[in-house]
Design an enzyme around this catalytic site. Structure first.
Site, short mmCIF file in Angstrom:
data_model
loop_
_atom_site.label_atom_id
_atom_site.label_comp_id
_atom_site.label_asym_id
_atom_site.label_seq_id
_atom_site.Cartn_x
_atom_site.Cartn_y
_atom_site.Cartn_z
N ARG A 165 0.82 -1.22 0.00
CA ARG A 165 0.00 0.00 0.00
C ARG A 165 0.85 1.26 0.00
NH1 ARG A 165 -2.34 2.21 4.65
NH2 ARG A 165 -2.01 0.25 5.76
N GLU A 220 5.00 1.09 18.42
CA GLU A 220 3.83 1.98 18.45
C GLU A 220 3.03 1.69 19.72
OE1 GLU A 220 0.66 3.17 15.19
OE2 GLU A 220 0.02 1.40 16.29
N ILE A 241 -14.49 -3.28 16.82
CA ILE A 241 -15.61 -3.61 15.92
C ILE A 241 -15.35 -3.05 14.52
CG2 ILE A 241 -18.12 -3.25 15.52
CD1 ILE A 241 -17.63 -4.90 18.03
N HIS A 274 -12.53 -2.30 13.13
CA HIS A 274 -11.40 -2.99 12.50
C HIS A 274 -11.87 -4.29 11.85
CE1 HIS A 274 -7.41 -4.94 12.17
NE2 HIS A 274 -6.96 -3.70 12.09
P1 0O2 Z 1 -3.19 -3.40 12.76
O1 0O2 Z 1 -3.96 -4.61 12.39
O2 0O2 Z 1 -3.76 -2.70 13.94
O3 0O2 Z 1 -1.75 -3.65 12.87
P2 0O2 Z 1 -1.85 3.29 8.29
O4 0O2 Z 1 -1.32 2.19 9.21
O5 0O2 Z 1 -1.15 3.36 7.01
O6 0O2 Z 1 -3.33 3.25 8.18
P3 0O2 Z 1 -0.24 5.13 9.70
O7 0O2 Z 1 -0.05 6.56 9.35
O8 0O2 Z 1 0.91 4.20 9.51
O9 0O2 Z 1 -1.54 4.64 8.95
O10 0O2 Z 1 -0.63 5.00 11.18
P4 0O2 Z 1 -1.96 5.35 11.94
O11 0O2 Z 1 -2.96 6.05 11.11
O12 0O2 Z 1 -1.51 6.04 13.15
O13 0O2 Z 1 -2.56 3.90 12.22
C1 0O2 Z 1 -1.83 2.87 12.76
C2 0O2 Z 1 -2.73 1.91 13.51
O14 0O2 Z 1 -3.77 2.64 14.18
C3 0O2 Z 1 -3.50 0.94 12.62
O15 0O2 Z 1 -2.73 -0.18 12.36
C4 0O2 Z 1 -4.70 0.61 13.50
O16 0O2 Z 1 -4.34 -0.30 14.53
C5 0O2 Z 1 -5.00 1.94 14.14
N1 0O2 Z 1 -5.95 2.71 13.31
C6 0O2 Z 1 -5.69 3.80 12.59
N2 0O2 Z 1 -6.80 4.25 11.99
C7 0O2 Z 1 -7.79 3.40 12.34
C8 0O2 Z 1 -9.21 3.34 12.04
O17 0O2 Z 1 -9.77 4.15 11.32
N3 0O2 Z 1 -9.91 2.31 12.60
C9 0O2 Z 1 -9.34 1.38 13.40
N4 0O2 Z 1 -10.11 0.41 13.91
N5 0O2 Z 1 -8.01 1.42 13.69
C10 0O2 Z 1 -7.26 2.40 13.17
P5 0O2 Z 1 -3.04 -1.08 11.07
O18 0O2 Z 1 -1.80 -1.12 10.26
O19 0O2 Z 1 -4.27 -0.61 10.37
O20 0O2 Z 1 -3.37 -2.50 11.50
#
Ligand code: 0O2
Length: 266
Positions: free
Chosen positions: A59, A140, A154, A156
């Protein structure tokens, strides 16, 4: 990349997550032992799955050799708080720690994401010790309330289900739910001191009861059994009155009785 190489990359992050979970849980324990309110309710942690890392590489067009530098959330710690105020207290605690240094802050609490997502994110540098010497990793740390966590979990799973094509009516529902969560956290803040008082009295009461029961148990070893049964019945009577002052008075009297027996048995 070969699975073995993934393992080599991810293993240190496993260690970082395990260490940080122990450290934050210890903080909860220290607060409890000192009878202090802990801004941390719960700690969780995970290492990002390979498929989730691959998805992010794709991505964001990240070169494979830059994974560790550009993917800041390979190691993730989630700290859950009861109240919004606690989130900022936790951020302060993290900023003051000597075993990690803050690289970046993202305040999605005051700047809610378009999706409705709210959380405070910190990217910290954390050093682990390995056979090859020290290794500085990025971690993080997501800090959010119980209510925000409920919503995020929910949402997610729905994101996962629908990928990029979440139906409009579900998005609207989630947005409505996010507003309700915001209101819920605001309401909880208004009754925070009441809730904290209630939790505090509950803790005081259970400490006193544990102390009384311990004293009664010890009395069985040194005092007349009928005497101890009488004390025990008196305890049940007072306990049922649900009056903390009476319980405290009984606790003190029992301490004096137990002290008397201890002196006799010296
Ligand atoms: P996982 O499964 O939690 O590891 P990006 O990761 O590219 O979207 P960025 O700038 O790298 O964005 O970081 P950001 O926006 O701070 O988000 C990092 C993590 O925050 C995400 O990890 C999610 O865990 C959480 N997060 C961010 N935005 C949302 C949202 O709109 N809804 C939910 N439920 N969680 C969010 P990952 O990589 O998505 O996945």
């Amino acid at each position: 990349m070969e699975i073995q190489l993934w393992k080599e990359i991810l293993d240190p992050y496993e260690l970082a997550v395990a260490e940080l979970k122990v450290k934050f849980n210890h903080l909860i324990k220290e607060h409890k032992e000192k009878g202090l309110y802990c801004p941390i309710e719960q700690v969780d942690g995970r290492v990002k799955s390979i498929s989730s890392i691959l998805e992010k590489i794709h991505r964001k067009n990240i070169p494979i050799e830059a994974i560790e530098e550009q993917i800041e959330d390979i190691a993730g710690i989630r700290i859950i708080c009861q109240f919004v105020e606690d989130i900022y207290k936790v951020v302060e605690i993290i900023e003051e720690r000597r075993d990690m240094s803050v690289k970046l802050r993202k305040d999605y609490i005051t700047n809610m994401k378009e999706s409705g997502y709210r959380s405070y994110h910190l990217i910290v540098y954390y050093e682990i010790q390995t056979l090859n010497g020290p290794q500085k990793l990025q971690v993080e740390i997501q800090v959010r309330t119980l209510a925000m966590n409920f919503w995020a979990i929910i949402e997610h799973s729905l994101q996962y289900k629908y990928r990029k094509n979440m139906p409009e009516h579900i998005k609207e529902r989630l947005n409505g739910a996010a507003q309700a969560i915001l209101k819920l956290d605001e309401e909880m803040t208004l009754v925070r001191s009441e809730i904290m008082d209630a939790q505090n009295s509950f803790r005081i009461k259970s400490d006193i009861v544990a102390d009384i029961l311990n004293n009664i148990q010890n009395l069985y070893k040194v005092a007349n059994k009928r005497e101890v049964v009488k004390i025990q019945d008196e305890f049940y009577r007072i306990y049922e009155m649900d009056d903390i002052d009476q319980l405290e008075r009984f606790h003190k009297q029992l301490d004096i009785i137990a002290e008397g027996y201890r002196a006799q048995n010296l």
